[in-house]
Design an enzyme around this catalytic site. Structure first.
Site, mmCIF file in Angstrom:
data_model
loop_
_atom_site.group_PDB
_atom_site.id
_atom_site.type_symbol
_atom_site.label_atom_id
_atom_site.label_comp_id
_atom_site.label_asym_id
_atom_site.label_seq_id
_atom_site.Cartn_x
_atom_site.Cartn_y
_atom_site.Cartn_z
ATOM 1 N N LYS A 22 25.184 4.149 -16.566
ATOM 2 C CA LYS A 22 24.776 5.296 -16.752
ATOM 3 C C LYS A 22 26.385 6.585 -17.334
ATOM 4 O O LYS A 22 26.502 7.106 -18.653
ATOM 5 C CB LYS A 22 24.890 6.428 -15.239
ATOM 6 C CG LYS A 22 25.140 7.324 -16.083
ATOM 7 C CD LYS A 22 24.445 8.598 -14.297
ATOM 8 C CE LYS A 22 25.219 8.481 -13.106
ATOM 9 N NZ LYS A 22 26.439 9.481 -13.433
ATOM 10 N N ASN A 23 27.584 6.210 -16.795
ATOM 11 C CA ASN A 23 29.300 6.511 -17.372
ATOM 12 C C ASN A 23 29.329 5.485 -17.806
ATOM 13 O O ASN A 23 31.134 6.294 -18.680
ATOM 14 C CB ASN A 23 29.440 6.289 -15.904
ATOM 15 C CG ASN A 23 29.324 7.410 -14.531
ATOM 16 O OD1 ASN A 23 28.416 8.313 -15.108
ATOM 17 N ND2 ASN A 23 29.770 7.113 -13.243
ATOM 18 N N CYS A 116 30.233 20.969 -6.847
ATOM 19 C CA CYS A 116 29.183 20.011 -6.981
ATOM 20 C C CYS A 116 29.378 19.639 -5.222
ATOM 21 O O CYS A 116 30.187 19.697 -4.880
ATOM 22 C CB CYS A 116 28.958 19.071 -8.147
ATOM 23 S SG CYS A 116 29.685 18.230 -7.646
ATOM 24 N N ARG A 121 35.487 19.587 -8.318
ATOM 25 C CA ARG A 121 35.457 18.875 -9.213
ATOM 26 C C ARG A 121 36.312 19.571 -10.401
ATOM 27 O O ARG A 121 35.753 20.397 -11.886
ATOM 28 C CB ARG A 121 34.613 18.222 -9.499
ATOM 29 C CG ARG A 121 34.054 17.241 -8.468
ATOM 30 C CD ARG A 121 32.993 16.425 -9.046
ATOM 31 N NE ARG A 121 32.972 15.788 -10.565
ATOM 32 C CZ ARG A 121 31.891 14.986 -10.296
ATOM 33 N NH1 ARG A 121 30.829 15.144 -10.346
ATOM 34 N NH2 ARG A 121 31.782 13.647 -11.438
ATOM 35 N N ASP A 304 31.946 5.579 -5.923
ATOM 36 C CA ASP A 304 30.831 5.802 -6.303
ATOM 37 C C ASP A 304 30.236 4.635 -5.529
ATOM 38 O O ASP A 304 29.356 4.141 -5.450
ATOM 39 C CB ASP A 304 30.737 5.350 -7.749
ATOM 40 C CG ASP A 304 30.978 6.748 -8.926
ATOM 41 O OD1 ASP A 304 31.205 7.618 -8.130
ATOM 42 O OD2 ASP A 304 30.974 6.379 -10.383
ATOM 43 N N ARG A 396 18.760 9.919 -11.963
ATOM 44 C CA ARG A 396 19.251 10.701 -12.997
ATOM 45 C C ARG A 396 20.486 9.172 -13.383
ATOM 46 O O ARG A 396 20.843 8.923 -14.332
ATOM 47 C CB ARG A 396 20.259 11.641 -12.049
ATOM 48 C CG ARG A 396 19.830 13.257 -11.889
ATOM 49 C CD ARG A 396 21.067 13.711 -11.181
ATOM 50 N NE ARG A 396 22.030 13.547 -11.971
ATOM 51 C CZ ARG A 396 23.108 14.240 -11.969
ATOM 52 N NH1 ARG A 396 23.691 15.068 -10.907
ATOM 53 N NH2 ARG A 396 24.379 14.788 -12.723
HETATM 54 N N1 EPU Z 1 40.258 16.168 -10.977
HETATM 55 C C1 EPU Z 1 41.066 17.220 -11.869
HETATM 56 N N2 EPU Z 1 40.939 17.788 -13.037
HETATM 57 C C2 EPU Z 1 40.199 17.516 -13.437
HETATM 58 C C3 EPU Z 1 39.790 16.783 -13.416
HETATM 59 C C4 EPU Z 1 39.477 15.823 -12.563
HETATM 60 O O1 EPU Z 1 41.739 17.904 -10.701
HETATM 61 O O2 EPU Z 1 40.776 17.760 -14.632
HETATM 62 C C5 EPU Z 1 40.141 15.839 -9.666
HETATM 63 C C6 EPU Z 1 38.800 15.866 -8.990
HETATM 64 O O3 EPU Z 1 37.916 16.651 -9.019
HETATM 65 C C7 EPU Z 1 38.881 14.278 -9.086
HETATM 66 C C8 EPU Z 1 39.700 13.009 -9.427
HETATM 67 O O4 EPU Z 1 40.210 14.027 -10.109
HETATM 68 O O5 EPU Z 1 39.167 15.061 -7.416
HETATM 69 C C9 EPU Z 1 38.578 12.794 -10.203
HETATM 70 O O6 EPU Z 1 38.140 13.010 -11.056
HETATM 71 P P1 EPU Z 1 37.752 12.373 -12.194
HETATM 72 O O7 EPU Z 1 37.850 13.490 -13.591
HETATM 73 O O8 EPU Z 1 37.801 11.442 -12.320
HETATM 74 O O9 EPU Z 1 35.784 12.228 -11.734
HETATM 75 P P2 EPU Z 1 35.026 12.609 -13.361
HETATM 76 O O10 EPU Z 1 35.569 12.596 -14.481
HETATM 77 O O11 EPU Z 1 34.584 14.612 -13.143
HETATM 78 C C10 EPU Z 1 33.709 10.343 -13.651
HETATM 79 C C11 EPU Z 1 32.248 9.787 -13.098
HETATM 80 C C12 EPU Z 1 31.885 10.041 -11.619
HETATM 81 C C13 EPU Z 1 33.049 8.916 -10.886
HETATM 82 C C14 EPU Z 1 33.802 9.650 -11.122
HETATM 83 C C15 EPU Z 1 35.441 8.573 -10.063
HETATM 84 C C16 EPU Z 1 31.384 10.108 -14.731
HETATM 85 C C17 EPU Z 1 30.469 11.129 -15.618
HETATM 86 N N3 EPU Z 1 31.453 10.461 -13.727
HETATM 87 O O12 EPU Z 1 33.607 11.880 -12.577
HETATM 88 O O13 EPU Z 1 30.345 9.750 -11.847
HETATM 89 O O14 EPU Z 1 32.326 9.561 -8.968
HETATM 90 O O15 EPU Z 1 34.035 10.000 -12.424
HETATM 91 O O16 EPU Z 1 35.600 7.863 -10.622
HETATM 92 O O17 EPU Z 1 31.728 8.638 -15.524
HETATM 93 C C18 EPU Z 1 28.325 8.663 -10.381
HETATM 94 O O18 EPU Z 1 27.750 8.250 -10.981
HETATM 95 O O19 EPU Z 1 27.699 9.591 -9.343
HETATM 96 C C19 EPU Z 1 29.774 10.009 -10.444
HETATM 97 C C20 EPU Z 1 29.967 10.839 -9.562
#
Ligand code: EPU
Length: 416
Positions: A22-23, A116, A121, A304, A396
């Site tokens: 998915k990701n 969320c 996030r 995850d 999802r």
């Molecule tokens: N963060 C910030 N600022 C930003 C972006 C992130 O503070 O601009 C923080 C977040 O709040 C969090 C940390 O950085 O504390 C890491 O978040 P990240 O941005 O890596 O998460 P994401 O990109 O929103 C993806 C996956 C998630 C997975 C996370 C961590 C996708 C579509 N989603 O989310 O997947 O948990 O990386 O590995 O790739 C899931 O599949 O269930 C899922 C939630």
């Protein structure tokens, strides 16, 4: 609303094949925005998030067709640069259109995601990076409005490694003028997969999979023809399900290298997991050993898998400490696992899990995707019947979960 009913206590046995990740597929779909023509992506998992992303791309003016695990995307014409709130609120990954839209058209208007179920996030790092590349970004009426004639290469340091942030900026940088350096970039396999896909489109990228990624901008990219990598979290969830049910299963089509941290921890907990090429043979012990985990960015233990691992530890032989260091609110499954008889206390970012002999089936509520998966693992291990409400979370991110578990002998059915 659909529910899933599981009668637990059956040892899982047999073979299961892992679907596309998915990701990985979601950023690949948005990468096609960067080119004009027909892109083809194979090994697509049939998931609600894939459909949502397809609808968002159709909203931008693209042709989107999904058949037999293959997507065709016709990206010649863009008629809108808007990602409306309705898409972003159902799927945060919608924000992945921001970088590619801005790079291709010079404009993007994307709804700001709210908080969320697992944390606040924010996407401040995505925005900071685009601004460093010369974009003018304003926030208006809940939308991020970004403009840039042509993005310029820049050195961008992430305070926190962010997966979708790294992906968004890597995509934006492929068509920028000059060289972009992403420092403290996310190293997740999905980021590397996206880089490989972009390289196949003609992008000039080095270092993906490490914390420094260098992107030399090019003038144009060609359409994407690509096969998605297997879903490491789905594979690990099946390992957890076998581990919790004293199961004996074979997992086909996974990339063992992507789940090293998880397999190490599983082994420490007494699970036998042997791999050969793209297959895993997994045997759960009579009783799991309690061990500690702390979630970390890749190659650490993934957030995850935290919830599913907690379901295993709920029936392990002593006390386990589970620390969540990525998201501030990712313990929503605790209250539901407690309803099944688990002994878990949460203080700050650490859950203390005292293993009980067995869990008991109960009606429970899914709150997010991985929390739902942990309730499935718990339900498979529990005595009696568990009914999981709000199954749409599972839909999802897990393709045909009940069918796959049924093939492994689980007593599971979907109640409409
Ligand atoms: N963060 C910030 N600022 C930003 C972006 C992130 O503070 O601009 C923080 C977040 O709040 C969090 C940390 O950085 O504390 C890491 O978040 P990240 O941005 O890596 O998460 P994401 O990109 O929103 C993806 C996956 C998630 C997975 C996370 C961590 C996708 C579509 N989603 O989310 O997947 O948990 O990386 O590995 O790739 C899931 O599949 O269930 C899922 C939630």
């Amino acid at each position: 609303m659909d529910k899933i009913e599981i009668t637990g206590g059956v040892r899982l046995k047999g073979e299961v094949t892992i679907s596309g990740a998915k990701n990985a597929v979601l950023p690949l779909m948005t990468a096609t925005i960067l080119s004009s023509g027909e892109s083809i992506i194979n090994n697509i998992p049939q998931l609600r998030d894939v459909m949502t992303m397809g609808k968002l791309l159709a909203h931008l003016g693209f042709g989107f067709h999904l058949e037999n695990n293959q997507i065709l995307l016709q990206t010649k014409k863009i008629t809108s640069v808007d990602a409306p709130y309705d898409f972003v609120k159902t799927m945060r990954a919608s924000v992945l259109v921001l970088g590619p839209l801005l790079a291709r058209t010079g404009r993007a208007r994307v709804s700001l995601p709210g908080g969320c179920a697992i944390g606040a996030r924010p996407i401040n790092l995505h925005i900071m990076g685009l601004e460093k590349m010369g974009a003018r970004v304003i926030l208006s009426e809940g939308y991020i409005e970004a403009k840039a004639k042509r993005l310029k290469g820049a050195t961008i340091y992430f305070d926190i490694p962010t997966v979708t942030g790294t992906e968004n900026l890597m995509m934006a940088a492929t068509l920028a003028d000059g060289t972009t350096l992403l420092e403290n970039a996310a190293c997740e396999p999905e980021v590397t997969d996206l880089a490989n896909a972009l390289i196949s489109m003609g992008a000039d990228i080095e270092g993906a999979g490490t914390s420094i990624i260098r992107i030399n901008g090019v003038n144009r990219l060609k359409p994407l023809i690509y096969k998605v990598i297997p879903d490491r979290i789905e594979a690990a969830t099946f390992i957890a399900a076998a581990a919790a049910t004293q199961g004996d299963i074979k997992i086909n089509s996974c990339k063992p290298g992507h789940i090293d941290a998880i397999v190490n921890k599983m082994t420490e907990a007494g699970v036998k997991a042997l791999h050969k090429n793209d297959k895993f043979i997994v045997k759960g012990p009579e009783r799991l050993s309690s061990i500690d985990i702390k979630t970390m960015p890749y190659p650490g233990f993934p957030t995850d898998m935290q919830a599913q691992f907690m379901a295993m530890m709920a029936i392990a032989d002593s006390t386990s400490l589970i620390t969540e260091s990525i998201f501030e609110n990712r313990f929503m499954h605790v209250a539901e696992l407690r309803r099944m008889g688990a002994d878990i206390k949460v203080e700050g970012s650490t859950a203390t899990v005292k293993g009980v002999k067995s869990l008991k089936g109960a009606p429970v509520m899914a709150t997010d995707l991985r929390a739902s998966a942990s309730l499935v693992v718990a339900g498979l291990a529990a005595k009696g019947t568990t009914v999981i409400d709000r199954v749409y979370h599972l839909d999802r991110g897990y393709e045909k979960l009940e069918e796959k578990l049924k093939m492994l002998g689980a007593k599971i059915r979907r109640v409409k």
